[in-house]
Design a protein around this motif. Structure first.
Motif, short mmCIF file in Angstrom:
data_model
loop_
_atom_site.label_atom_id
_atom_site.label_comp_id
_atom_site.label_asym_id
_atom_site.label_seq_id
_atom_site.Cartn_x
_atom_site.Cartn_y
_atom_site.Cartn_z
N GLY B 17 0.81 -1.22 0.00
CA GLY B 17 0.00 0.00 0.00
C GLY B 17 0.84 1.26 0.00
N VAL B 87 5.69 14.88 8.26
CA VAL B 87 5.35 13.47 8.13
C VAL B 87 4.11 13.28 7.23
CG1 VAL B 87 4.66 11.39 9.38
CG2 VAL B 87 6.35 12.93 10.37
N VAL B 88 3.09 14.08 7.43
CA VAL B 88 1.87 13.83 6.63
C VAL B 88 2.06 14.22 5.17
CG1 VAL B 88 0.27 13.99 8.55
CG2 VAL B 88 0.79 16.05 7.23
N GLU B 155 5.25 7.91 12.03
CA GLU B 155 4.32 7.41 11.01
C GLU B 155 3.27 6.49 11.61
OE1 GLU B 155 6.74 7.84 6.83
OE2 GLU B 155 6.79 5.88 7.81
N ILE B 158 0.68 8.68 13.23
CA ILE B 158 -0.18 9.33 12.23
C ILE B 158 -1.14 8.31 11.62
CG2 ILE B 158 -0.25 10.60 10.06
CD1 ILE B 158 0.87 12.22 12.38
N GLU B 159 -0.67 7.11 11.38
CA GLU B 159 -1.56 6.08 10.84
C GLU B 159 -2.75 5.87 11.79
OE1 GLU B 159 -1.73 4.63 8.01
OE2 GLU B 159 -3.28 3.18 8.53
N TRP B 180 -8.69 14.93 12.46
CA TRP B 180 -7.80 14.61 11.34
C TRP B 180 -8.25 15.36 10.09
CZ3 TRP B 180 -3.40 12.74 9.57
CH2 TRP B 180 -3.31 12.18 8.30
#
Ligand SMILES: Cc1cc2nc3c(=O)[nH]c(=O)nc-3n(C[C@H](O)[C@H](O)[C@H](O)COP(=O)(O)OP(=O)(O)OC[C@H]3O[C@@H](n4cnc5c(N)ncnc54)[C@H](O)[C@@H]3O)c2cc1C
Ligand code: SF4
Lengths: 571, 243
Positions: B17, B87-88, B155, B158-159, B180
């Motif tokens: 993914g 990061v995003v 990460e 954030i996931e 979010w």
């Protein structure tokens, strides 16, 4: 004009009784007449005050001004100067939208902001996409036909001549239209971009008929309005004057017939004479923290969009109307509707660059009507769209991607084409505008919008999303990304046959206040799966005709009830 | 160089993914793109700036101006905000599009989007709560602030944030999934309104009064636009044209 003649004369005849296209300047985008327009004093009792210079309010004002009425439009937002104020840029267009706070609730809250309404002279059509389909005849009797939604107190035939007139004024370009009540358009269809033609091919392979248009975008010579330059920024305001909005289609003519547009004026309530029960005018704020001003008028028309119209009524409390104006039957703000507007995008080997050409290109109404084999009532339409980069990023995010995956899909932007649906979601009493316990900078209590889907809605959204995804696969797309979203608010002060199920009668006159009318999308009892702007304009055009002739003032109970469910035709 | 006619670089079509590491992308040869990578190495949207109308030019060029110190977020929040934005958006090196600055500017000037979920605070408070929440979660998981955590830890957090899986403490004061969406709306608008990002994705940019003429299907590229890089070996192409 007969439909045959419309076909033959394509592009050759302009509308009568509206000179807007000649009044515009070829070289500048200003709405001509701002400096020289007629001005009224608040103490003058004008014939009509309209709240909101948007789709409905502008058409009503222009029509009645032509009949000699003295009209003042109060508009909360600015008087635009497009050469300076509008930009060819997504983020830079933030100022076009209604960005004052609204609270959203319910089990499926609707995100508002840039996606729903505008603020300023011209209203939301300044940044609408430009699709201008008609409603179908079936939209006016869904309760009788399908036992869902509501019956209108009028029928398609009542607004059909107004559809034709407004289509000539915008002017609408498109192929001959086979769905609903078949009709032709005054201008020929625009050329189709490479991205949209991929989608068209997919639909063709699935046996789904799609047609070019209908869009309110100039395709040819139309007075001083230039041809579209296919730059794709329709949702950011057309700096070219090619796309129709009241700013170019009705307000120039209105100003030349002595309408005053009072911009930056936020209406806070309709003033009622407590002894007669009639409206005496509208109270507004000229600046934040400033004095309230009352503009006196014989008639008042509210046209502030489906959220602001109910909000204004609910905020207009008095001893006669302790729960808000026209709300003694608890109907104001109810039956607010949005259309499902899911979009899916498909990936193709070639660079398609979907940002070119107007986002609205080709559409289908093949699935518009009820088909019992689908398992839900009513239907949806299919339309191509084309998000610019920020819109595309939101689409990618909605499919669950961020970080490196987001960047990868974004770098692939030029290979994608996007197709969307508009679902007819059903009107429900608890989908409603109410007043929140916060106030805006003027000190006026703000609106809260609650929205929840019903089972029929969910089934419609799921079915239609599958259809457009299948179109992409049939077109040969290599990957698919989907976003579920909503668009186009209508309802909230609907027409009906009795005060117990509606706010206004068959002539859009409020049941409760004899000289108060609702002239925007709030009047709609159902929404079909057609984008609403053309219908809002056509309804305002009919309303103007009824007001000018006096028919709208009839107190005959049968006239007021119109063609309600129990009354197939007028006596 | 992979064949861009094929979709094999797209995350949905890959087993993990995730896209391939961006090191396979061409370096930007003209103009600037974020991290100097992109698919259109010879395209610089700024080459068309003379064809933009003055109002648009003013708005877009202002995004290239250096921004002043943060006005809305304090220094602690600023660190977390910068790490979050990096990061995003996978901005792991210079040149970076100054997204944190654009969010600070929006919040400081109260340029909000016009709606607020009934069960959420104002967007400005949401941002502050989210930054606090990220530090809280990073602290609980590794004893560091979010900004000091490893990229893998960041990460992972954030996931969980993006899928609504964070809870406890600050996260219980708001609906994390909605938070979010509030945050990402501002992040994406800050990044993809910047001309460097347009270079990366090959977007033609402002188009008034010039307009677009090449709508396809025959050609979709204006004279000033450039095709994306391809897998063709230029030497083969030249040889081919002579044979
Ligand atoms: C992104 C987007 C794309 C769209 N695309 C399409 C499309 O392709 N086709 C289509 O048919 N429709 C489309 N629409 C919807 C369409 O624009 C609206 O349905 C239509 O313009 C609504 O008309 P209205 O008269 O109800 O209100 P508006 O046109 O919104 O006018 C209301 C006006 O009233 C003013 N106002 C409100 N409250 C007050 C107050 N208290 N005092 C003074 N003034 C006030 C507002 O500032 C506004 O100018 C789109 C909308 C959006 C946001
Ligand atoms: S694409 Fe055409 S209609 Fe749309 S904004 Fe550009 S010139 Fe106007």
């Amino acid at each position: 004009m007969s439909d045959l003649l419309r076909g033959l004369l394509k592009g050759a005849v302009g509308p009568t009784d509206n000179d807007s296209r000649f009044l515009l300047d070829v070289h500048s985008r200003e709405l001509p007449g701002e400096d020289t327009m007629r001005r009224y004093a608040p103490n003058d009792e004008v014939d009509l005050v309209v709240i909101g210079a948007g789709a409905g309010g502008s058409v009503l004002a222009q029509r009645l001004a032509r009949q000699g009425w003295q009209v003042v439009i109060l508009e909360a937002g600015p008087f635009w100067h497009p050469d300076e104020d509008w930009v060819s840029d997504e983020a830079g267009s933030h100022g076009l939208y209604w960005t004052q706070k609204r609270i959203i609730g319910g089990s499926d809250p609707i995100e508002l902001g840039k996606n729903n309404s505008g603020r300023g002279v011209g209203g939301s059509m300044v940044h609408y996409a430009g699709y201008t389909p008609r409603f179908h005849p079936s939209d006016f009797s869904t309760m009788t036909d399908d036992a869902v939604g509501a019956d209108w107190p009028i029928r398609y035939e009542d607004i059909r001549p107004h559809y034709e007139q407004v289509e000539a004024e915008l002017p609408v370009a498109g192929q001959n239209w086979p769905w609903g009540h078949p009709h032709k358009y005054p201008f020929s269809p625009h050329p189709v971009s490479g991205a949209a033609s991929r989608l068209w091919e997919g639909a063709r392979r699935m046996g789904i008929e799609m047609r070019v248009g209908p869009v309110g975008i100039v395709n040819g010579t139309f007075g001083n309005r230039p041809h579209c330059i296919y730059r794709g920024y329709c949702l950011q305001g057309c700096k070219v004057n090619a796309k129709a909005s009241p700013y170019v289609t009705h307000l120039p003519d209105a100003l030349s017939h002595s309408v005053e547009i009072r911009a930056n004026c936020m209406a806070s309530r309709v003033e009622i004479d407590q002894s007669t029960g009639k409206a005496t005018g509208v109270v507004y704020h000229q600046e934040i923290g400033g004095q309230e001003v009352l503009q006196r008028a014989k008639f008042v028309a509210v046209a502030g969009y489906s959220i602001e119209t109910p909000r204004l009524l609910l905020n207009s409390t008095s001893s006669r109307f302790p729960n808000g104006l026209c709300n003694n039957e608890d109907q104001v703000g109810r039956y607010i509707m949005v259309q499902g507007a899911s979009q899916t995008a498909g990936r193709f080997p070639d660079e398609l660059r979907m940002y070119k050409a107007p986002p609205p290109e080709i559409s289908s109404e093949q699935f518009y009507e009820t088909d019992s084999s689908r398992g839900f009532k009513r239907g949806f339409s299919i339309q191509t769209v084309s998000p610019l980069p920020i819109g595309w990023a939101e689409h990618v995010l909605a499919d669950g991607h961020w970080g490196r995956a987001m960047r990868e899909y974004m770098r692939d932007y030029n290979h994608w084409a996007t197709i969307g649906v508009l679902n007819e979601l059903l009107p429900q009493p608890d989908n409603r505008i109410t007043i929140a316990d916060e106030t805006d900078p003027y000190g006026i209590p703000i609106a809260r919008m609650d929205y929840s889907l019903c089972d029929n809605d969910r089934a419609n959204v799921a079915y239609s999303t599958k259809i457009i995804t299948d179109i992409l696969h049939a077109a040969g797309s290599q990957d698919v990304l989907t976003i579920h979203r909503y668009a186009h608010l209508v309802g909230g002060a609907r027409m009906g046959s009795t005060p117990s199920n509606s706010v206004i009668d068959a002539n859009q006159r409020s049941w409760a206040v004899p000289n108060l009318f609702i002239a925007d999308g709030s009047a709609c009892p159902t929404q079909g799966s057609a984008n609403p702007a053309l219908t809002i304009m056509a309804l305002a055009s009919r309303l103007a005709q009824q007001m000018a002739s006096g028919a709208a003032m009839s107190d005959d109970a049968v006239v007021r009830a119109g063609r309600g469910a129990s009354e197939p035709a007028r006596r | 160089m992979p064949d861009f006619r094929k979709p094999s670089h797209l995350p949905n079509l890959r087993s993990d993914g995730q896209p391939p590491h961006p090191s396979w992308l061409p370096r930007q040869r003209v103009g600037i793109s974020p991290q100097m990578i992109g698919r259109y190495p010879d395209f610089d949207v700024m080459s068309a700036v003379d064809t933009w109308d003055h109002a648009t030019k003013k708005v877009v060029l202002a995004r290239l101006e250096p921004s002043g110190p943060m006005r809305f977020f304090d220094t602690e929040q600023e660190k977390t905000l910068r790490a979050f934005c990096d990061v995003v958006l996978a901005q792991d090196s210079e040149p970076r599009v100054p997204v944190a600055e654009s969010i600070d500017e929006k919040m400081a000037s109260g340029q909000l989007d016009g709606y607020q979920y009934a069960d959420m605070p104002d967007d400005r408070e949401t941002w502050k709560a989210v930054l606090g929440g990220l530090d809280q979660t990073a602290g609980a998981r590794g004893g560091h602030s979010f900004a000091e955590a490893t990229l893998a830890d960041q990460e992972a957090i954030i996931e969980d944030f993006s899928t609504g899986k964070l809870s406890g403490g600050i996260w219980d004061q708001l609906d994390p999934k909605r938070a979010w969406s509030v945050c990402m709306r501002a992040v994406l608008s800050g990044f993809y309104s910047h001309p460097w990002a347009w270079n990366e994705i090959g977007f033609g940019g402002p188009a008034y009064p010039r307009g677009f003429m090449r709508l396809g299907p025959t050609s979709t590229t204006e004279p000033f636009e450039k095709h994306g890089s391809t897998s063709e070996d230029p030497a083969d192409v030249v040889k081919g044209s002579h044979s």
